[in-house]
Write an enzyme that holds these catalytic residues in place. Sequence first.
Site, PDB file in Angstrom:
ATOM      1  N   ALA A 130      82.692  24.193  43.125  1.00 44.06           N
ATOM      2  CA  ALA A 130      81.161  23.833  43.353  1.00 44.06           C
ATOM      3  C   ALA A 130      80.944  22.487  44.206  1.00 44.06           C
ATOM      4  CB  ALA A 130      80.440  24.023  42.206  1.00 44.06           C
ATOM      5  N   SER A 131      80.075  22.341  44.664  1.00 44.53           N
ATOM      6  CA  SER A 131      79.805  21.051  45.549  1.00 44.53           C
ATOM      7  C   SER A 131      78.321  20.436  45.466  1.00 44.53           C
ATOM      8  CB  SER A 131      80.488  21.175  46.962  1.00 44.53           C
ATOM      9  OG  SER A 131      80.141  19.959  47.655  1.00 44.53           O
ATOM     10  N   ALA A 132      78.013  19.759  45.166  1.00 42.51           N
ATOM     11  CA  ALA A 132      76.750  18.954  45.231  1.00 42.51           C
ATOM     12  C   ALA A 132      76.492  17.794  45.844  1.00 42.51           C
ATOM     13  CB  ALA A 132      76.078  18.948  43.946  1.00 42.51           C
ATOM     14  N   SER A 133      75.420  16.995  45.783  1.00 41.04           N
ATOM     15  CA  SER A 133      75.034  15.771  46.643  1.00 41.04           C
ATOM     16  C   SER A 133      75.752  14.693  46.020  1.00 41.04           C
ATOM     17  CB  SER A 133      73.687  15.663  46.655  1.00 41.04           C
ATOM     18  OG  SER A 133      73.114  15.583  45.513  1.00 41.04           O
ATOM     19  N   SER A 135      78.471  15.015  43.305  1.00 42.51           N
ATOM     20  CA  SER A 135      79.914  15.360  42.619  1.00 42.51           C
ATOM     21  C   SER A 135      80.226  16.685  43.290  1.00 42.51           C
ATOM     22  CB  SER A 135      79.645  14.959  41.372  1.00 42.51           C
ATOM     23  OG  SER A 135      78.919  15.883  40.857  1.00 42.51           O
ATOM     24  N   GLN A 136      81.458  16.873  42.943  1.00 48.82           N
ATOM     25  CA  GLN A 136      82.353  17.802  43.118  1.00 48.82           C
ATOM     26  C   GLN A 136      83.092  18.468  42.228  1.00 48.82           C
ATOM     27  OE1 GLN A 136      83.129  18.553  47.417  1.00 48.82           O
ATOM     28  NE2 GLN A 136      85.392  18.597  46.963  1.00 48.82           N
ATOM     29  N   VAL A 137      83.313  19.681  41.949  1.00 49.48           N
ATOM     30  CA  VAL A 137      84.096  20.448  40.877  1.00 49.48           C
ATOM     31  C   VAL A 137      85.104  20.990  41.217  1.00 49.48           C
ATOM     32  CG1 VAL A 137      83.849  21.807  39.040  1.00 49.48           C
ATOM     33  CG2 VAL A 137      82.079  20.425  39.301  1.00 49.48           C
ATOM     34  N   LYS A 152      85.150  17.195  37.504  1.00 43.66           N
ATOM     35  CA  LYS A 152      84.093  16.612  38.164  1.00 43.66           C
ATOM     36  C   LYS A 152      84.310  15.460  38.772  1.00 43.66           C
ATOM     37  CE  LYS A 152      78.877  16.616  37.956  1.00 43.66           C
ATOM     38  NZ  LYS A 152      77.722  16.801  36.947  1.00 43.66           N
ATOM     39  N   ASP A 287      67.380  18.572  32.770  1.00 45.67           N
ATOM     40  CA  ASP A 287      67.721  19.034  34.155  1.00 45.67           C
ATOM     41  C   ASP A 287      68.050  20.495  33.986  1.00 45.67           C
ATOM     42  OD1 ASP A 287      67.835  18.872  36.928  1.00 45.67           O
ATOM     43  OD2 ASP A 287      69.753  18.142  36.765  1.00 45.67           O
TER      44      ASP A 287
END
Length: 549
Positions: A130-133, A135-137, A152, A287
């Site tokens: 998975a990838s977000a603004s 961090s990345q997993v 992460k 969150d």
Amino acid sequence: MTLTSIRRGYHVIKTLLQYGLDEVLPPKMTPWYFTLARSSLFWIRNKHKSKPGGERLKLAMQELGPVYIKLGQMLSTRRDLLSDEWAIELAMLQDKVPPFDGVLARKAIEAELKASIESLFDDFDETPLASASISQVHTATLKSNGKAVVLKVLRPNVEAKILADLQLMSQTANLLEYFLGEGNRLRPAEVIEDYRVTILGELNLKLEALNAIKLRNNFLNSDALYVPYVYEEFCYPRLMVMERIYGIPVSDIAALKAQGTNFKLLAERGVELFFTQVFRDNFFHADMHPGNIFISRDHPENPYYIGLDCGIMGTLSEVDKRYLAENFLAFFNRDYHRIAQLYIESGWVSEKTDLQAFEQAIKVVCEPMFNKPLDEISFGHVLLELFRTARSFDIVVQPQLVLLEKTLLYIEGLGRQLYPQLDLWQTAKPFLEQWMAEQVGPKAMFKKVSTKLPYWSDKLPEFPELIYDNLKLGRKLLSSQQQMLDKYLKHQQQAHKSNYMLITSAVLLICGTLLFNQDATLWSPYVCLTSGVLMWFIGWRSRPKNRKF
């Protein structure tokens, strides 16, 4: 201000103007100097005139990147500031960005571990899960026990980019508050400061790991929530390693139906989880959007939640918790006077607020809600409308209460998505009433006394000495007060005497002056004038010096 920040500032302004966001501002927020500044950028045209304002704002933030996307997500919960239309549009923002190179991720992980990945993990996958603004997993297995884990890791240079955007946001917010009267009501500087605290907390993965450990410990052996195990020895500010889970995303209703999930039980457990975190533990996941919540695959008839991403956690003071619980109970008892009192007593609204006017405003907003059945009344919107009403009475917005409101809206929306017939009030009321009884009843008093008993028993031998010291201090205080009183009376006596002499001298001087023009004996004016001057001199000399008592 650096050249880079100037360029970034121009890009932000250009993007906002290209989406015509200057055109949706009310006239009172566009004074002549704003219009003049806009005219100086005449070559930047609105390219999206056909779209409504809320959609324009969403698209602009999407184009500006991750920091603005997260700001938009946060603003979507601030319906005390934005209209429902705009808030709904911003809620659609997705924190999804293209992944960065797996080779860079490997280097970042090894820099934190100070060791090669192969020395600690097997089967490390450079393709992110998975990838977000921020961090990345990536996935791997532990060499020590063969268990599947996820790693992460923060994006390269993400801190510098976020700090630069935050500085620009802060400067813009301060300018808005300075130049625009309406800006003070919207409090842009306050909104950006809340956002700054939130997003900087997400940049520390060590802190997130500690939050996850605490939440896991709070719900050990729970039937409602499972938090994956965190391998603390591999956690650093830019890296976090935790157990890999295999659940169903809570938003995948079709998959949950296919496995025969008990939706009613799942929805009720979601509500119980919220109130347990807030009132029992005073530590709640703030969150809880669908991307952070999964549902167990085993035992669908007795499902539980799996919670991820503990970067944003909320806490409330004991006072706030009690006032919040009383607020909900007062609302459903339609006791608007008590609601108004609670807002003032808690300090959320100034004590100078007109209680009757505030009560009437709350009644106007809340009374129409009771035209619906209780199971259709939204807890989140109750809290939202109360804060929105209080805003017009200059409420002091507490960041932790904003987090709570956002979380409640998420949980309630999720619960009704899973089970539309969910009666939130029926689920929550017994919990709130029991909690209030534990806080203010005889049991609560006994519990507080029991908690303090070891401290008091430890201090008991010192009581006689403390009593003696206090009596001694009291005598000194009385003596000091008597001395101050004597000095004050003497000062006042001197002042009265001096004033008498000065007034008398003024009278004699006036009389002496008048006698010069009358048929008086030759010496009379001189006696009056001499006596007047002498008495003025004595009165002036006898004036008490200014003293502080």
